[in-house]
Write a protein that holds these residues in place. Structure first.
Motif, short mmCIF file in Angstrom:
data_model
loop_
_atom_site.label_atom_id
_atom_site.label_comp_id
_atom_site.label_asym_id
_atom_site.label_seq_id
_atom_site.Cartn_x
_atom_site.Cartn_y
_atom_site.Cartn_z
N ALA A 176 0.88 -1.22 0.12
CA ALA A 176 -0.05 0.05 0.05
C ALA A 176 0.74 1.45 0.10
O ALA A 176 0.60 2.14 -0.71
N ASP A 192 -6.39 4.26 0.61
CA ASP A 192 -5.81 2.84 0.79
C ASP A 192 -7.11 2.23 1.38
O ASP A 192 -7.74 2.76 2.34
N GLY A 242 -0.68 3.26 5.06
CA GLY A 242 -1.12 1.95 5.07
C GLY A 242 -1.85 1.27 6.06
O GLY A 242 -1.80 0.18 6.44
N SER A 245 -4.52 -0.96 5.11
CA SER A 245 -4.21 -2.24 4.61
C SER A 245 -3.38 -3.08 6.00
O SER A 245 -3.81 -4.23 5.95
#
Length: 364
Positions: A176, A192, A242, A245
């Motif tokens: 990500a 994301d 991120g 993720s």
């Protein structure tokens, strides 16, 4: 002088009651408003949820009125979405965007997988660049980071600075972050936004969207996420970190490990010469019972391995999970063991079957 009857003062207790009501009008109005909001939410089929979590209550379809309202952008213009990747997850997600009234363009590396969406009203683009040209939101739903990178590179001639890119594939934390850098190279606004859920929730529009994106992108993203998901969990504005993720890694670690536990327990019962159905009878109705155990154990015993999430993709995710754990200094023994089982099942020819086919890793 005695007052006429109509002028007689009210009894003292009544006067006190009226005084109390006069002293606390705000409380009465606030209580009424709260009750009205709860009643209105119930009528719409939604529960009252925290501000960071948006969407319909789990277990029911998204209200039609909400879908109709959400498919417009703030400018009153129909949202145009480019969906890159129309596989097991991407195709049903695109259909739900179409049902919500969006203008949807689809592209898939294997064109034949995208063609059925034409009957649902989608425009099947000849190239990724044609799909993304002038789109409000670009959605990628592909197998891994390399596939996402290849798709966006192919789309580059049609991109324009400022477009919103919702990266909804499972690519791991480091993936990500790398894709956020790719978005910056093209001047895209990056979100994301992986999803929790498999094929059936995708078909029902009941996915859970885990999202991080700049605040200014949310007007464009909200109608898309509302179309494909029952809930959106916002995790901040820094998509490049991120965070979304990372939460996806924790959630899929639970799912993959639990699947391995169910499959291995049934395999042990069978190996010991017992009817595995007896294990279901032991678990059912007790504290260890849950809907996931019921669904996966039933599928395994009936030999139904139609994929909701394939062995191949689950194995890929175990590698991303262990990579995330190593970067954080966390040992993930169950995820690593589940990954080994999935690799054995894939080697035995079960790669395109549901991840519950990890059952076969116990034999041979």
């Amino acid at each position: 002088m005695k007052c006429p009857p109509s002028w007689q003062p009210a009894p003292r207790t009544a006067r006190r009651g009226r005084a109390r009501r006069r002293r606390r009008p705000g409380l009465v109005r606030r209580t009424a408003r709260r009750g009205h909001r709860r009643t209105a939410a119930k009528r719409r089929g939604r529960s009252v949820v925290p501000v960071a979590i948006t969407g319909a209550a789990p277990g029911g379809p998204a209200p039609a009125s909400r879908q109709e309202a959400d498919h417009r952008t703030t400018g009153g213009r129909m949202t145009t979405v480019a969906v890159l990747g129309t596989g097991l997850m991407g195709a049903p997600m695109a259909r739900n965007m179409l049902k919500a009234g969006m203008d949807v363009r689809v592209w898939n590396r294997t064109r034949e997988k995208a063609l059925p969406l034409r009957e649902d009203g989608a425009t099947v683009a000849g190239t990724a660049a044609d799909a993304v040209r002038d789109a409000d939101v670009i959605v990628t739903m592909l197998s891994d980071e390399d596939a996402v990178r290849a798709a966006l590179t192919a789309a580059a001639p049609g991109l324009r600075p400022g477009q919103v890119w919702a990266q909804m594939s499972t690519v791991g934390v480091a993936g990500a972050q790398r894709l956020a850098a790719l978005a910056a190279e093209h001047g895209l606004t990056y979100a994301d936004a992986p999803v929790q859920g498999t094929r059936q929730p995708a078909e029902q529009g009941r996915l859970v969207v885990l999202a991080a994106a700049p605040q200014e992108a949310r007007d464009a993203l909200d109608p898309v996420f509302s179309a494909v998901g029952g809930r959106t969990l916002w995790l901040g504005e820094d998509a490049a970190a991120g965070t979304a993720s990372g939460l996806k890694m924790a959630a899929v670690s639970y799912a993959v490990s639990l699947t391995a536990v169910v499959a291995e327990s049934l395999a042990l019962a069978k190996g010991l010469g017992l009817d595995p159905e007896l294990l279901r009878q032991v678990i059912t109705g007790g504290p260890l019972d849950n809907a996931y155990f019921q669904a996966k154990s039933k599928a395994i015993l009936e030999g139904d391995f139609e994929p909701s999430f394939t062995v191949r993709n689950a194995e890929k995710d175990t590698r991303l999970i262990t990579e995330a754990g190593e970067s954080a200094g966390v040992r993930l023994d169950l995820a690593a063991a589940a990954g080994e089982r999935l690799r054995r099942a894939e080697s035995a020819g079960h790669g395109d079957e549901d991840m519950s086919a990890t059952y076969f890793a116990s034999f041979g």
